[in-house]
Design a protein around this motif. Structure first.
Motif, PDB file in Angstrom:
ATOM      1  N   ASP A 182      39.480 -44.131  60.159  1.00 54.42           N
ATOM      2  CA  ASP A 182      40.877 -44.483  60.402  1.00 54.42           C
ATOM      3  C   ASP A 182      41.826 -43.940  59.336  1.00 54.42           C
ATOM      4  O   ASP A 182      42.964 -44.387  59.225  1.00 54.42           O
ATOM      5  CB  ASP A 182      41.032 -46.002  60.506  1.00 54.42           C
ATOM      6  N   VAL A 183      41.395 -42.965  58.551  1.00 58.86           N
ATOM      7  CA  VAL A 183      42.249 -42.431  57.493  1.00 58.86           C
ATOM      8  C   VAL A 183      43.359 -41.566  58.087  1.00 58.86           C
ATOM      9  O   VAL A 183      43.226 -41.018  59.195  1.00 58.86           O
ATOM     10  CB  VAL A 183      41.456 -41.593  56.473  1.00 58.86           C
ATOM     11  N   SER A 184      44.453 -41.431  57.339  1.00 56.06           N
ATOM     12  CA  SER A 184      45.502 -40.471  57.677  1.00 56.06           C
ATOM     13  C   SER A 184      45.201 -39.169  56.942  1.00 56.06           C
ATOM     14  O   SER A 184      45.261 -39.109  55.705  1.00 56.06           O
ATOM     15  CB  SER A 184      46.885 -40.995  57.263  1.00 56.06           C
ATOM     16  N   LEU A 185      44.867 -38.156  57.680  1.00 56.75           N
ATOM     17  CA  LEU A 185      44.552 -36.867  57.062  1.00 56.75           C
ATOM     18  C   LEU A 185      45.799 -36.135  56.583  1.00 56.75           C
ATOM     19  O   LEU A 185      45.704 -35.073  55.964  1.00 56.75           O
ATOM     20  CB  LEU A 185      43.766 -36.002  58.044  1.00 56.75           C
ATOM     21  N   ALA A 186      46.986 -36.695  56.864  1.00 57.28           N
ATOM     22  CA  ALA A 186      48.225 -36.126  56.341  1.00 57.28           C
ATOM     23  C   ALA A 186      48.387 -36.395  54.854  1.00 57.28           C
ATOM     24  O   ALA A 186      49.195 -35.747  54.180  1.00 57.28           O
ATOM     25  CB  ALA A 186      49.424 -36.691  57.101  1.00 57.28           C
ATOM     26  N   ASP A 187      47.611 -37.327  54.314  1.00 59.31           N
ATOM     27  CA  ASP A 187      47.645 -37.636  52.885  1.00 59.31           C
ATOM     28  C   ASP A 187      47.177 -36.426  52.088  1.00 59.31           C
ATOM     29  O   ASP A 187      46.210 -35.746  52.462  1.00 59.31           O
ATOM     30  CB  ASP A 187      46.745 -38.841  52.616  1.00 59.31           C
ATOM     31  N   ASP A 188      47.843 -36.148  50.976  1.00 54.56           N
ATOM     32  CA  ASP A 188      47.474 -35.006  50.127  1.00 54.56           C
ATOM     33  C   ASP A 188      46.020 -35.068  49.679  1.00 54.56           C
ATOM     34  O   ASP A 188      45.415 -34.030  49.383  1.00 54.56           O
ATOM     35  CB  ASP A 188      48.389 -34.941  48.904  1.00 54.56           C
ATOM     36  N   LEU A 189      45.464 -36.271  49.636  1.00 59.34           N
ATOM     37  CA  LEU A 189      44.077 -36.453  49.219  1.00 59.34           C
ATOM     38  C   LEU A 189      43.120 -35.669  50.110  1.00 59.34           C
ATOM     39  O   LEU A 189      42.044 -35.251  49.672  1.00 59.34           O
ATOM     40  CB  LEU A 189      43.736 -37.948  49.257  1.00 59.34           C
ATOM     41  N   PHE A 190      43.525 -35.448  51.369  1.00 62.74           N
ATOM     42  CA  PHE A 190      42.635 -34.811  52.331  1.00 62.74           C
ATOM     43  C   PHE A 190      43.023 -33.362  52.622  1.00 62.74           C
ATOM     44  O   PHE A 190      42.613 -32.803  53.650  1.00 62.74           O
ATOM     45  CB  PHE A 190      42.629 -35.616  53.638  1.00 62.74           C
ATOM     46  N   HIS A 191      43.791 -32.758  51.728  1.00 65.09           N
ATOM     47  CA  HIS A 191      44.240 -31.378  51.963  1.00 65.09           C
ATOM     48  C   HIS A 191      43.064 -30.437  52.182  1.00 65.09           C
ATOM     49  O   HIS A 191      43.073 -29.632  53.135  1.00 65.09           O
ATOM     50  CB  HIS A 191      45.086 -30.893  50.785  1.00 65.09           C
ATOM     51  N   GLN A 192      42.041 -30.509  51.338  1.00 58.06           N
ATOM     52  CA  GLN A 192      40.903 -29.605  51.462  1.00 58.06           C
ATOM     53  C   GLN A 192      40.080 -29.917  52.695  1.00 58.06           C
ATOM     54  O   GLN A 192      39.542 -29.019  53.352  1.00 58.06           O
ATOM     55  CB  GLN A 192      40.029 -29.677  50.206  1.00 58.06           C
ATOM     56  N   VAL A 193      39.965 -31.203  53.014  1.00 58.28           N
ATOM     57  CA  VAL A 193      39.249 -31.599  54.230  1.00 58.28           C
ATOM     58  C   VAL A 193      39.911 -30.983  55.455  1.00 58.28           C
ATOM     59  O   VAL A 193      39.250 -30.385  56.311  1.00 58.28           O
ATOM     60  CB  VAL A 193      39.216 -33.138  54.369  1.00 58.28           C
ATOM     61  N   VAL A 194      41.235 -31.123  55.547  1.00 57.59           N
ATOM     62  CA  VAL A 194      41.966 -30.587  56.694  1.00 57.59           C
ATOM     63  C   VAL A 194      41.816 -29.079  56.770  1.00 57.59           C
ATOM     64  O   VAL A 194      41.588 -28.505  57.850  1.00 57.59           O
ATOM     65  CB  VAL A 194      43.453 -30.981  56.620  1.00 57.59           C
ATOM     66  N   SER A 195      41.913 -28.410  55.635  1.00 58.69           N
ATOM     67  CA  SER A 195      41.777 -26.954  55.610  1.00 58.69           C
ATOM     68  C   SER A 195      40.421 -26.524  56.138  1.00 58.69           C
ATOM     69  O   SER A 195      40.312 -25.609  56.975  1.00 58.69           O
ATOM     70  CB  SER A 195      41.981 -26.435  54.183  1.00 58.69           C
ATOM     71  N   ASN A 196      39.363 -27.180  55.691  1.00 56.96           N
ATOM     72  CA  ASN A 196      38.016 -26.818  56.113  1.00 56.96           C
ATOM     73  C   ASN A 196      37.805 -27.094  57.596  1.00 56.96           C
ATOM     74  O   ASN A 196      37.220 -26.286  58.326  1.00 56.96           O
ATOM     75  CB  ASN A 196      36.980 -27.587  55.285  1.00 56.96           C
ATOM     76  N   VAL A 197      38.276 -28.253  58.058  1.00 59.14           N
ATOM     77  CA  VAL A 197      38.107 -28.621  59.458  1.00 59.14           C
ATOM     78  C   VAL A 197      38.914 -27.687  60.365  1.00 59.14           C
ATOM     79  O   VAL A 197      38.445 -27.296  61.449  1.00 59.14           O
ATOM     80  CB  VAL A 197      38.506 -30.088  59.690  1.00 59.14           C
ATOM     81  N   GLU A 198      40.113 -27.314  59.944  1.00 59.48           N
ATOM     82  CA  GLU A 198      40.917 -26.387  60.745  1.00 59.48           C
ATOM     83  C   GLU A 198      40.231 -25.035  60.886  1.00 59.48           C
ATOM     84  O   GLU A 198      40.238 -24.423  61.973  1.00 59.48           O
ATOM     85  CB  GLU A 198      42.301 -26.226  60.124  1.00 59.48           C
TER      86      GLU A 198
END
Length: 224
Positions: A182-198
């Motif tokens: 249930d995390v918000s991936l818009a949080d800067d904490l998940f920048h690398q996660v979002v990049s990898n998943v994209e």
């Protein structure tokens, strides 16, 4: 999954294994139903196991290898994408000691760390990330949680069989598990996660066309 990574010209595998036996040897160990019966017998009367239910579906979906894992990345010249997984046999994991994070206690945490048993992790890259099953009474199916030093514990919207199904599609691309929390991936904490998943969602439909990535893309969009 391991063979798909090995056979992909766009992927370099740094380290992988399939149990103690060679993959081509055909030795898949004892039947899961036999192992499950033994585990149920061992847990009867065992402290901390009263009321714990072992999901019968695991006898059909669980690993028959003692251990399986891979660490990989895309080759030079392609968008950078990497991943890792290391899975022990489920019934072995149940009797392992809780992960080291449990030594810090769980005061104020969403989960009692001493109930966690590691089912996936990143031993080669050393990210500290792990996924765990929660050995908890009167709960079926058993919960799956993920933990990292940066984020802490998060419950996944998957059971163990669902975790394996998603892993087959993502191949362990770093951060995929957060698509099922249930995390918000818009949080800067998940920048690398979002990049990898994209990058995964942009590359995998071509590299591994037998899988449907639309549900994962919808989950990413919903969390941004």
């Amino acid at each position: 999954m391991v063979e798909e990574l090995r056979a992909c010209d766009s992927i370099v595998v740094f380290d992988d294994l399939v149990g103690a036996e060679d993959l081509e040897g055909g030795n898949l160990g004892r039947p899961l139903s036999e192992q499950a019966a033994e585990v149920r017998s061992l847990t009867q009367g065992r402290p901390g196991w009263d009321g714990v239910t072992l999901d019968p579906e695991i006898e059909q979906c669980g690993l028959r290898f003692p251990e399986i894992g891979s660490q990989w990345a895309t080759v030079k010249g392609l968008p950078r994408l990497s991943g890792e997984f290391r899975l022990p046999m489920f019934y072995d994991a149940l009797f392992a000691v809780p992960p080291r994070l449990a030594q810090d206690g769980s005061t104020g945490s969403a989960v009692d760390y001493t109930q966690l048993r590691e089912i996936d992790g990143h031993p080669q890259s050393g990210t500290g990330f792990l996924a765990a099953v929660r050995v908890q009474p009167h709960t079926s199916p058993l919960e799956i949680w993920v933990w990292s030093p940066e984020v802490g514990p998060k419950r996944m919207d998957l059971d163990y069989c669902g975790y394996l199904d998603a892993l087959l599609i993502t191949k362990g691309a770093y951060g995929w598990q957060y698509l099922f929390t249930d995390v918000s991936l818009a949080d800067d904490l998940f920048h690398q996660v979002v990049s990898n998943v994209e990058v995964m969602l942009g590359s995998f439909p071509e590299l591994f066309p037998d899988y449907d990535y639309a549900p994962l893309a919808a989950r990413l969009e919903a969390r941004l």
